[in-house]
Design a protein around this motif. Structure first.
Motif, PDB file in Angstrom:
ATOM      1  N   UNK A  64     -49.685  13.870  93.667  1.00 20.92           N
ATOM      2  CA  UNK A  64     -49.375  12.570  93.075  1.00 20.92           C
ATOM      3  C   UNK A  64     -49.288  12.647  91.542  1.00 20.92           C
ATOM      4  N   UNK A  65     -49.169  13.848  90.986  1.00 20.23           N
ATOM      5  CA  UNK A  65     -49.139  14.008  89.531  1.00 20.23           C
ATOM      6  C   UNK A  65     -48.123  13.096  88.857  1.00 20.23           C
ATOM      7  N   UNK A  66     -46.933  13.014  89.432  1.00 21.70           N
ATOM      8  CA  UNK A  66     -45.869  12.226  88.802  1.00 21.70           C
ATOM      9  C   UNK A  66     -46.175  10.733  88.809  1.00 21.70           C
ATOM     10  N   UNK A  67     -47.056  10.303  89.716  1.00 21.00           N
ATOM     11  CA  UNK A  67     -47.376   8.879  89.813  1.00 21.00           C
ATOM     12  C   UNK A  67     -48.308   8.432  88.696  1.00 21.00           C
ATOM     13  N   UNK A  68     -49.030   9.380  88.094  1.00 17.44           N
ATOM     14  CA  UNK A  68     -49.967   9.043  87.026  1.00 17.44           C
ATOM     15  C   UNK A  68     -49.337   9.406  85.681  1.00 17.44           C
ATOM     16  N   UNK A  69     -48.971   8.382  84.946  1.00 15.65           N
ATOM     17  CA  UNK A  69     -48.254   8.589  83.691  1.00 15.65           C
ATOM     18  C   UNK A  69     -49.166   8.367  82.501  1.00 15.65           C
ATOM     19  N   UNK A  70     -48.656   8.713  81.330  1.00 15.68           N
ATOM     20  CA  UNK A  70     -49.420   8.547  80.096  1.00 15.68           C
ATOM     21  C   UNK A  70     -48.868   7.382  79.296  1.00 15.68           C
ATOM     22  N   UNK A  71     -49.589   6.995  78.261  1.00 13.59           N
ATOM     23  CA  UNK A  71     -49.107   5.934  77.385  1.00 13.59           C
ATOM     24  C   UNK A  71     -49.526   4.564  77.854  1.00 13.59           C
TER      25      UNK A  71
END
Length: 222
Positions: A64-71
Motif C-alpha cells: 500500500x506504499x502508493x496509498x500513503x502520500x506526503x505533504x
C-alpha cells in the motif's frame, strides 16, 4: 394541528441533540468527552473492550506504499495507525525501513516513513548492517559488529567503515568471554574509508591494547 405541532417538536429536539453531539462520537456513552470517546462496557464481561486498528504483515503494508502520500491536503495520511503482526515478509526498506518488529506504527508523512509507537529497544546487532531505533534529528543510527587484532605496540587499530557511513556515532570495544571486559567507548580519531584506521583513547590519553583479538559494536550515521 396537533400532528404538525408534534412533528415540529420532534424536529427541534433532533436538531438540538445533533448540535450537542456535533463533531463527537461516543461508544457506550451518550456524552462523549472527546471527538471519539470509547468507554468500557463493565456491565458485560463476556465482551472484550478495546479499539482494533488495521492489522497486517509488513509485506501487506508495503503493498500500500502508493496509498500513503506526503505533504498536505486531502491525500495526506499523516498519523495513520496500524498494527504489524509479522515482519518475516517484505523488504523493510523505504517507507517501512523502521518496521523491524511486531507492534504499532504510525505514518510520519513529513519523512515518508512508518515509525514505531513504542520502539523495541532490544536489537540483535550482527556483522551485517542493523538499523537501530535511535535517531539524530531525522537521521537513523545504524550498528554493525566486527573485530580487529591489536599488535600490543600501537594505539592505532583497523576498523573499516560500513558502506555509506558519513560519521561515527558511537563505538564499544570489548573482548568476548565470561569476563565481558569493555575496554573503551570512545575513539580519539577515526578515518572514514575502506581501511578506517582509528586511534583509540581520548584527547588526553591514547590506549595501547595488549596483543590479541578484540570485538566492537560500531554505531554510525549514513
Amino acid at each position: 394541528m396537533k400532528k404538525k405541532l408534534l412533528t415540529t417538536i420532534l424536529l427541534v429536539g433532533s436538531f438540538s441533540l445533533a448540535y450537542s453531539q456535533q463533531g463527537r462520537v461516543g461508544i457506550n456513552t451518550i456524552t462523549p468527552a472527546a471527538t471519539f470517546d470509547v468507554q468500557a462496557n463493565t456491565a458485560n464481561n463476556s465482551l472484550p473492550d478495546a479499539v482494533l486498528v488495521p492489522r497486517m504483515t509488513r509485506a501487506q503494508l508495503e503493498a500500500k506504499n502508493a496509498a500513503y502520500t506526503n505533504g498536505s491536503g486531502a491525500a495526506n495520511q499523516n498519523g495513520a495507525l496500524v498494527f504489524i503482526s509479522d515482519v518475516t515478509s517484505g523488504t523493510g526498506t523505504g517507507k517501512t525501513i523502521n518496521v523491524q518488529a511486531k507492534g504499532f506504527y504510525y505514518y510520519d508523512a513529513s519523512n515518508g516513513v512508518w515509525v514505531a509507537v513504542t520502539p523495541n529497544l532490544k536489537l540483535a546487532v550482527n556483522t551485517s548492517e542493523t538499523p537501530t531505533n535511535t535517531y539524530v534529528g531525522t537521521s537513523r543510527v545504524y550498528a554493525i559488529k566486527g573485530s580487529f587484532n591489536a599488535t600490543g605496540t600501537s594505539s592505532t587499530v583497523s576498523i573499516p567503515s560500513p558502506a555509506g557511513m558519513t560519521s561515527l556515532y558511537s563505538i564499544t570495544i570489548y573482548q568476548s568471554g565470561s569476563a565481558g571486559v569493555i575496554y573503551d567507548r570512545s575513539l580519539y580519531s577515526y578515518t572514514i574509508g575502506t581501511t578506517g584506521n582509528a586511534v583509540t583513547g581520548s584527547p588526553g590519553m591514547s590506549v595501547i591494547y595488549p596483543m590479541g583479538s578484540y570485538d566492537y559494536i560500531l554505531e554510525y550515521l549514513k
